[in-house]
Design a protein around this motif. Structure first.
Motif, PDB file in Angstrom:
ATOM      1  N   LEU A  49       0.829  -1.208   0.000  1.00  0.00           N
ATOM      2  CA  LEU A  49       0.000   0.000   0.000  1.00  0.00           C
ATOM      3  C   LEU A  49       0.863   1.256   0.000  1.00  0.00           C
ATOM      4  CD1 LEU A  49      -2.876  -0.921   2.503  1.00  0.00           C
ATOM      5  CD2 LEU A  49      -3.018  -0.722   0.014  1.00  0.00           C
ATOM      6  N   GLU A  50       1.957   1.207   0.751  1.00  0.00           N
ATOM      7  CA  GLU A  50       2.846   2.372   0.809  1.00  0.00           C
ATOM      8  C   GLU A  50       3.470   2.636  -0.563  1.00  0.00           C
ATOM      9  OE1 GLU A  50       4.943   5.595   2.556  1.00  0.00           O
ATOM     10  OE2 GLU A  50       3.180   4.436   3.169  1.00  0.00           O
ATOM     11  N   ARG A  51       3.780   1.583  -1.287  1.00  0.00           N
ATOM     12  CA  ARG A  51       4.323   1.764  -2.639  1.00  0.00           C
ATOM     13  C   ARG A  51       3.320   2.476  -3.536  1.00  0.00           C
ATOM     14  NH1 ARG A  51       6.253  -3.880  -2.278  1.00  0.00           N
ATOM     15  NH2 ARG A  51       8.498  -3.819  -1.804  1.00  0.00           N
ATOM     16  N   GLU A  52       2.034   2.213  -3.283  1.00  0.00           N
ATOM     17  CA  GLU A  52       0.973   2.864  -4.057  1.00  0.00           C
ATOM     18  C   GLU A  52       0.560   4.201  -3.442  1.00  0.00           C
ATOM     19  OE1 GLU A  52      -0.084   1.655  -6.917  1.00  0.00           O
ATOM     20  OE2 GLU A  52       1.270  -0.067  -6.708  1.00  0.00           O
ATOM     21  N   ARG A 119       8.256  -1.877  15.657  1.00  0.00           N
ATOM     22  CA  ARG A 119       9.373  -1.189  15.004  1.00  0.00           C
ATOM     23  C   ARG A 119       9.635  -1.802  13.623  1.00  0.00           C
ATOM     24  NH1 ARG A 119      12.433   3.501  15.378  1.00  0.00           N
ATOM     25  NH2 ARG A 119      13.643   3.294  13.487  1.00  0.00           N
ATOM     26  N   GLN A 120       9.582  -3.123  13.546  1.00  0.00           N
ATOM     27  CA  GLN A 120       9.797  -3.794  12.258  1.00  0.00           C
ATOM     28  C   GLN A 120       8.740  -3.373  11.245  1.00  0.00           C
ATOM     29  OE1 GLN A 120       9.843  -8.000  12.950  1.00  0.00           O
ATOM     30  NE2 GLN A 120      11.672  -7.945  14.242  1.00  0.00           N
ATOM     31  N   PHE A 121       7.493  -3.265  11.701  1.00  0.00           N
ATOM     32  CA  PHE A 121       6.411  -2.835  10.811  1.00  0.00           C
ATOM     33  C   PHE A 121       6.673  -1.413  10.312  1.00  0.00           C
ATOM     34  CE2 PHE A 121       2.480  -0.626   9.958  1.00  0.00           C
ATOM     35  CZ  PHE A 121       1.720  -1.538   9.239  1.00  0.00           C
ATOM     36  N   GLN A 122       6.969  -0.512  11.226  1.00  0.00           N
ATOM     37  CA  GLN A 122       7.171   0.897  10.867  1.00  0.00           C
ATOM     38  C   GLN A 122       8.371   1.072   9.945  1.00  0.00           C
ATOM     39  OE1 GLN A 122       7.423   2.535  14.831  1.00  0.00           O
ATOM     40  NE2 GLN A 122       5.223   2.982  14.917  1.00  0.00           N
ATOM     41  N   GLU A 123       9.443   0.335  10.220  1.00  0.00           N
ATOM     42  CA  GLU A 123      10.634   0.430   9.375  1.00  0.00           C
ATOM     43  C   GLU A 123      10.355  -0.072   7.959  1.00  0.00           C
ATOM     44  OE1 GLU A 123      13.859  -1.620  11.200  1.00  0.00           O
ATOM     45  OE2 GLU A 123      14.543   0.148  12.292  1.00  0.00           O
ATOM     46  N   ALA A 124       9.617  -1.187   7.876  1.00  0.00           N
ATOM     47  CA  ALA A 124       9.316  -1.752   6.553  1.00  0.00           C
ATOM     48  C   ALA A 124       8.547  -0.755   5.703  1.00  0.00           C
ATOM     49  CB  ALA A 124       8.512  -3.046   6.717  1.00  0.00           C
ATOM     50  N   VAL A 125       7.574  -0.078   6.314  1.00  0.00           N
ATOM     51  CA  VAL A 125       6.776   0.920   5.586  1.00  0.00           C
ATOM     52  C   VAL A 125       7.635   2.148   5.263  1.00  0.00           C
ATOM     53  CG1 VAL A 125       4.807   2.483   5.749  1.00  0.00           C
ATOM     54  CG2 VAL A 125       4.605   0.140   6.590  1.00  0.00           C
ATOM     55  N   TRP A 126       8.407   2.619   6.225  1.00  0.00           N
ATOM     56  CA  TRP A 126       9.241   3.810   6.042  1.00  0.00           C
ATOM     57  C   TRP A 126      10.278   3.598   4.938  1.00  0.00           C
ATOM     58  CZ3 TRP A 126       9.541   8.828   7.211  1.00  0.00           C
ATOM     59  CH2 TRP A 126      10.781   9.472   7.148  1.00  0.00           C
ATOM     60  N   VAL A 128      10.195   1.995   2.261  1.00  0.00           N
ATOM     61  CA  VAL A 128       9.702   1.969   0.882  1.00  0.00           C
ATOM     62  C   VAL A 128      10.158   3.220   0.127  1.00  0.00           C
ATOM     63  CG1 VAL A 128       7.642   2.043  -0.576  1.00  0.00           C
ATOM     64  CG2 VAL A 128       7.705   0.522   1.408  1.00  0.00           C
ATOM     65  N   HIS A 129      10.059   4.368   0.768  1.00  0.00           N
ATOM     66  CA  HIS A 129      10.434   5.624   0.114  1.00  0.00           C
ATOM     67  C   HIS A 129      11.601   6.352   0.792  1.00  0.00           C
ATOM     68  CE1 HIS A 129       6.943   5.306  -2.450  1.00  0.00           C
ATOM     69  NE2 HIS A 129       6.108   5.305  -1.427  1.00  0.00           N
ATOM     70  N   HIS A 130      12.040   5.865   1.993  1.00  0.00           N
ATOM     71  CA  HIS A 130      13.073   6.603   2.735  1.00  0.00           C
ATOM     72  C   HIS A 130      14.181   5.692   3.241  1.00  0.00           C
ATOM     73  CE1 HIS A 130       9.160   8.671   3.176  1.00  0.00           C
ATOM     74  NE2 HIS A 130       9.867   9.764   2.946  1.00  0.00           N
ATOM     75  N   LYS A 131      14.507   4.648   2.508  1.00  0.00           N
ATOM     76  CA  LYS A 131      15.513   3.693   2.963  1.00  0.00           C
ATOM     77  C   LYS A 131      16.838   4.390   3.254  1.00  0.00           C
ATOM     78  CE  LYS A 131      17.476  -0.841   1.910  1.00  0.00           C
ATOM     79  NZ  LYS A 131      16.988  -1.420   3.176  1.00  0.00           N
ATOM     80  N   GLY A 132      17.424   4.071   4.419  1.00  0.00           N
ATOM     81  CA  GLY A 132      18.701   4.663   4.810  1.00  0.00           C
ATOM     82  C   GLY A 132      18.577   5.959   5.566  1.00  0.00           C
ATOM     83  N   GLN A 133      17.358   6.492   5.645  1.00  0.00           N
ATOM     84  CA  GLN A 133      17.134   7.758   6.360  1.00  0.00           C
ATOM     85  C   GLN A 133      16.526   7.481   7.730  1.00  0.00           C
ATOM     86  OE1 GLN A 133      14.825  10.524   3.997  1.00  0.00           O
ATOM     87  NE2 GLN A 133      15.643   9.687   2.088  1.00  0.00           N
TER      88      GLN A 133
END
Length: 248
Positions: A49-52, A119-126, A128-133
């Protein structure tokens, strides 16, 4: 439940209780496994969903509920396991509900897996568009600490030298919480049933065979550690591959 004062009857009652507690704990492991599968499915849907660029709030609420259910299942199973192992029948009435409630509250005061799962859930969603930040309101160091924290006191058996993720039969001391390979620690302890000091440097506690158990928390925590190790290894492989591309 009032217990007979005859030693053989008390021993029989204690043995039955331990076996019943162990069976309940094993059954709970299956339930915990199913809850975690559901959590992973919810997390994966949220990533899609986050990708969309669609809202993931409802799924995050569901993830919180699943993680809390998982924690409560593990706590109840661990409380049953502990009471079953420590209970000694007497001629007095035993209020098992009180014993279980007290043990459950002790476990509830301990660090849980709930925060780590969310935390794992939030990181996975985050990611998608902000990896490494860093996530909003957090520094890079906070992310590393939260993502890799573990409730396990040692990651290697001090007797066999094996990583606890590789142990065939892991057991944990009910007194100091250190983890051992069952076969190795039983061989280390005196055959007459006497106690012997924990092998972890600086630990003042003593080990006794009847207080070394594979509690419900242990297998779940080892699975979590194994999963974190795999994620770290995969991330490292990606970084190494990217580095090779940059060199080319």
């Amino acid at each position: 439940m009032a217990s007979s004062s005859t030693p053989s009857v008390r021993d029989h009652a204690s043995g039955r209780l331990k076996r019943a507690a162990s069976t309940l704990a094993e059954d709970t492991q299956s339930l915990v496994s199913e809850i975690k599968k559901a959590f992973t499915m919810v997390k994966n849907i949220a990533v899609d969903l986050e990708r969309e660029k669609e809202s993931t709030k409802e799924l995050e609420t569901l993830a919180v509920q699943l993680s809390e259910s998982c924690d409560n299942c593990i706590r109840h199973a661990s409380a049953i396991h502990t009471v079953g192992n420590e209970y000694q029948p007497t001629s007095e009435f035993t209020d098992f509900k009180k014993l279980l409630d007290e043990q459950f509250m002790k476990l509830k005061a301990m660090p849980s897996q709930n925060d780590r799962l969310i935390r794992q859930f939030q990181e996975a969603v985050w990611n998608v568009h902000h990896k490494g930040q860093p996530m909003p309101g957090e520094e890079e160091e906070d992310i590393v600490m939260t993502s890799t924290q573990s409730n396990l006191l040692n990651v290697k058996c001090p007797l066999s030298g094996k990583m606890i993720t590789d142990l065939a039969e892991p057991v944990r001391s009910m007194d100091c919480k250190h983890i051992y390979e069952k076969e190795a620690v039983i061989a280390y302890l005196p055959r007459n049933g006497n106690k012997k000091q924990c092998c972890i440097a600086g630990c003042p506690k003593f080990l006794q065979a009847h207080r070394l158990v594979c509690d419900p928390f242990l297998l779940t925590e080892i699975d979590e550690l194994r999963s974190m190790n795999q994620q770290t290894e995969q991330a490292q492989n990606v970084e190494d591959f990217t580095g090779l591309d940059d060199e080319d």
